[in-house]
Design an enzyme around this catalytic site. Structure first.
Site, PDB file in Angstrom:
ATOM      1  N   ASP A  74       0.844  -1.194   0.000  1.00 39.26           N
ATOM      2  CA  ASP A  74       0.000   0.000   0.000  1.00 39.26           C
ATOM      3  C   ASP A  74       0.885   1.251   0.000  1.00 39.26           C
ATOM      4  OD1 ASP A  74      -2.122   1.724   0.202  1.00 39.26           O
ATOM      5  OD2 ASP A  74      -2.948   0.868   2.037  1.00 39.26           O
ATOM      6  N   ASP A  75       0.896   1.988  -1.114  1.00 41.13           N
ATOM      7  CA  ASP A  75       1.673   3.239  -1.240  1.00 41.13           C
ATOM      8  C   ASP A  75       3.171   3.006  -1.344  1.00 41.13           C
ATOM      9  OD1 ASP A  75      -0.704   4.626  -0.999  1.00 41.13           O
ATOM     10  OD2 ASP A  75      -0.168   5.694   0.832  1.00 41.13           O
TER      11      ASP A  75
ATOM     12  N   CYS B 278      -5.361   4.825  -3.931  1.00 41.36           N
ATOM     13  CA  CYS B 278      -5.606   3.447  -3.501  1.00 41.36           C
ATOM     14  C   CYS B 278      -6.828   2.802  -4.152  1.00 41.36           C
ATOM     15  CB  CYS B 278      -5.754   3.391  -1.984  1.00 41.36           C
ATOM     16  SG  CYS B 278      -4.318   3.983  -1.072  1.00 41.36           S
TER      17      CYS B 278
ATOM     18  N   ASP C 287      -0.122  -0.585  -5.001  1.00 44.90           N
ATOM     19  CA  ASP C 287      -1.284   0.059  -5.616  1.00 44.90           C
ATOM     20  C   ASP C 287      -0.968   1.440  -6.193  1.00 44.90           C
ATOM     21  OD1 ASP C 287      -1.003   1.312  -3.160  1.00 44.90           O
ATOM     22  OD2 ASP C 287      -3.071   0.983  -2.499  1.00 44.90           O
ATOM     23  N   ASN C 288       0.080   2.077  -5.728  1.00 48.35           N
ATOM     24  CA  ASN C 288       0.530   3.358  -6.290  1.00 48.35           C
ATOM     25  C   ASN C 288       1.889   3.692  -5.708  1.00 48.35           C
ATOM     26  OD1 ASN C 288      -2.068   4.246  -4.253  1.00 48.35           O
ATOM     27  ND2 ASN C 288      -0.053   5.056  -3.703  1.00 48.35           N
TER      28      ASN C 288
END
Length: 534
Positions: free
Chosen positions: A38-39, A74, A309-310
Site C-alpha cells: 500500500d503506497d 488506492c 497500488d501506487n
C-alpha cells in the site's frame, strides 16, 4: 472457530465434491499468489529495504522496470487490479463511497466480474484474500463487514483503510476485532499467519489463488517493535526535484511553499524511515510464504507477483507526502514476478500497467480472455520470454480530484475546493486537480502528455529521456503536430473499452491520425471529466 479450523472444514468439503478426474486436472494448473503493498514507491528507493523479497522473487524471476498504475490513488488503482479496467470503465474515481469505492453500485456492477470471481466460478480455483481490500469496504451504507464479494472462498478483509493495530477484520463476513498486542494483532504478521494457515489446510485437489494485501508502507507507518531502530541514518532522497518550486506546472503544484520549512523536511524524513521500517515485516511475510510453498512442494508450480497500488512522494516539488499526482514517483510501482517458465534474474522494459494483472492471472488459469471486457493485456508472453511479442507503447493515466465543499479545516483561509492540506497550508489535492495523461514509451520517445480539466485547460508535457525528474514542462515548445496527435490519442483512450484500449499509439507503425477529427482549438476534448471547479 479459529481461521485454521475453518480452513480445515472447508478444505474437507472441497475434497468430498471433487471427482478424481477433475482433481487430477485441477492439480496440474499453476497456483498464483499476488502480494499487494500500500503506497510503496519504486522511484524513491521503496524496494531497497526488501532484501529477502529481491532475493526470493526478483532474482528468481523477472523485474518489470516500467510498471505503472492508471490512477495514483488506492481505491481506483485497486479497482483497476480487480477488474482489469481503466477508472473510466470501472467508475471508481476516489476513496469515498460517493466516488464508488466499495459502494453498492460497485458491488452490483463490477464485483461479479472481477478476475477472482472468474477464477473461482469458471476456472475452479480456491481463492484466498487477506488484508486491505478497498478503502470504504465495511461501510455500513454498503453492507458492512458482512458483505463478502463474490469470488472468494476464504475472506479475511480489513474494515476501511490501512492500520497496524486496533482494527476490525471481516472473517468470511463475521467481524473480528483486534487490539494492540504485537504478538497477536500486528496486521502484517496476522496476514502472514493466515496465509500460512491457508497453505497448510487448503484443498490439495484444486489450484489456488491468494491475494495478500498488506497495510505497509501506508500511514500511520507503525513498525513492528523489533524494527523501530532500523534505518536511523536514512532520509528521503534529495534528488533534483526535491524541495524545488514546480514552475510551469498546474497551480496545485505551484502553490507549494519553497523552500520547505525545516519542520516539514524533518517530518517527511521521519515518515520515509518509518515506511522502510514497516516494509521489513512485509519482507518477513514474503520469506515465510516462499518457504511454506517450498515445504509443501508447490513453489515450482506457483507464480508469485509482488506490486503496489501506487507510488508516493516525499518532498518532490515541495509537496510533503502523498500520492495522487501525475508524475513518475506517484504512478510508477514495483512489479516482480517468479513462476513456472520464468527465467531468473531478468529485467523487462516493456510498458506494463496494473490493468494487466487480471488478464495475466486469468491467462495463467487457462481462461479465454476474449470472454472478458478487460482493458489490459496478458503479461504471460513476456513472462515466458516469447519472441516478437506485439506490445503497447502507451497507456492512460486519469484522476478526478477531491476537495471540500467548504474550507479545509487545516487552512480555512484558502477557501473551498482543496483538501489534504498540511499545517503550513500546502495542499495535496483539489477539485480541479483532475487530469488525464498519455504515458508513452516507444523506441523513439519517452514522453508524458497531460491535460487538466480546469479553467486554464492546463497542459503538461515531459520528455523523460532528457528530463527524467519532470522538472521542465515543454508544452509550449514541443512540436505542434506532436501536441495535436497526443491530444487526439488522449481523447481516444479516455473513451476506450476493452480491445480499443490496446490500439497502436502515436509513435507505433500502425498508428493512423486524421487531423480533420481535431477540434480547431487545441486542448478542447470531446470527453470531459465530471468535476467541480474552484
Amino acid at each position: 472457530m479459529t481461521p485454521a479450523a475453518l480452513l480445515r472444514g472447508l478444505a474437507l468439503a472441497a475434497l468430498l465434491v471433487l471427482s478424481p478426474a477433475r482433481a487430477a486436472q485441477q492439480a496440474r494448473r499453476p497456483n498464483v499468489v499476488l502480494i499487494l503493498t500500500d503506497d510503496q514507491d519504486v522511484c524513491l528507493g521503496g524496494m531497497t529495504p526488501l532484501k529477502k523479497t529481491n532475493a526470493l522473487i526478483a532474482q528468481m524471476g523477472i523485474t518489470f522496470l516500467n510498471a505503472y498504475v492508471p490512477s495514483a490513488l488506492c481505491c481506483p488503482s485497486r479497482a483497476s487490479i480487480l477488474t482489469g479496467k481503466y477508472p473510466h470503465n470501472h467508475h471508481v474515481v476516489n476513496n469515498t463511497l460517493e466516488g464508488n469505492c466499495s459502494s453498492k453500485l460497485w458491488q452490483k456492477i463490477q464485483e461479479p466480474y472481477t478476475f477472482p470471481a472468474l477464477l473461482k466460478s469458471m476456472c475452479g480455483y480456491q481463492t484466498f484474500f487477506a488484508g486491505k481490500y478497498l478503502n470504504e469496504y465495511g461501510a455500513e451504507d454498503a453492507g458492512g463487514v458482512g458483505h463478502v464479494p463474490p469470488g472468494w472462498s476464504f475472506w479475511y478483509a480489513l474494515e476501511k483503510n490501512s492500520k497496524y493495530y486496533n482494527y476490525t477484520l471481516s472473517v468470511n463476513g463475521k467481524a473480528r476485532r483486534h487490539g494492540e498486542n504485537y504478538s497477536v494483532d500486528y496486521l502484517t504478521d496476522v496476514l502472514a499467519n493466515m496465509s500460512l494457515d491457508f497453505l497448510e489446510y487448503k484443498s490439495n485437489f484444486e489450484p489456488f489463488f491468494m491475494m495478500i494485501s498488506t497495510p505497509a508502507p501506508h500511514s500511520p507507518w507503525t513498525p513492528a517493535p523489533q524494527y523501530t531502530k532500523s534505518f536511523q541514518n536514512v532520509s528521503a532522497p534529495r534528488n533534483s526535484n526535491f524541495n524545488i518550486h514546480g514552475k510551469n506546472k498546474h497551480w496545485l503544484i505551484r502553490q507549494a511553499k519553497t523552500p520547505m520549512t525545516n519542520s516539514s523536511i524533518q517530518f517527511l524524513d521521519d515518515a520515509y524511515r518509518k515506511r522502510w521500517q514497516t516494509l521489513l515485516s512485509v519482507d518477513d511475510l514474503v520469506e515465510k510464504l516462499v518457504k511454506k510453498l517450498e515445504l509443501n512442494g508447490e513453489l515450482d508450480n506457483t507464480y508469485i507477483f509482488y506490486t503496489s497500488d501506487n507510488g508516493f512522494h516525499t518532498g518532490q516539488f515541495s509537496l510533503p507526502i502523498d500520492k495522487r499526482q501525475l508524475y513518475e514517483f506517484d504512478i510508477k510501482v514495483p512489479l516482480l514476478v517468479r513462476g513456472p517458465g520464468v527465467k531468473p534474474n531478468q529485467t523487462n522494459t516493456m510498458l506494463v500497467a496494473n490493468i494487466d494483472l487480471g488478464p495475466t492471472i486469468l491467462d495463467i488459469a487457462g481462461y479465454d480472455l476474449n470472454k472478458t471486457q478487460m482493458d489490459g493485456m496478458s503479461l504471460l508472453p513476456l513472462l515466458r520470454g516469447d519472441k516478437n511479442v506485439t506490445w503497447r507503447s502507451d497507456f492512460l493515466v486519469e484522476y478526478q480530484g477531491e476537495g471540500y465543499n467548504g474550507s479545509d479545516p487545516t487552512c480555512p483561509g484558502l477557501g473551498p475546493g482543496v483538501t489534504h492540506c498540511f499545517p503550513d497550508c500546502v495542499c495535496e489535492d483539489s477539485y480541479n486537480n483532475t487530469y488525464a495523461c498519455v504515458r508513452t514509451l516507444s523506441t523513439s520517445w519517452d514522453l508524458q502528455y497531460c491535460e487538466f480539466d480546469d479553467r486554464e485547460v492546463f497542459v503538461e508535457v515531459y520528455n523523460l529521456t532528457a528530463d527524467p525528474h519532470q522538472i521542465n514542462n515543454i508544452a509550449k515548445t514541443i512540436d505542434q503536430e506532436i501536441l495535436e496527435k497526443m491530444n487526439y490519442r488522449l481523447m481516444m483512450l479516455q473513451s476506450c473499452s476493452g480491445a480499443t484500449c490496446r490500439t497502436p499509439g502515436v509513435f507505433d507503425p500502425g498508428y493512423r491520425f486524421d487531423p480533420r477529427l481535431m477540434f480547431s482549438n487545441h486542448g478542447i476534448r470531446a470527453r470531459r471529466f465530471s468535476t467541480q471547479s474552484l
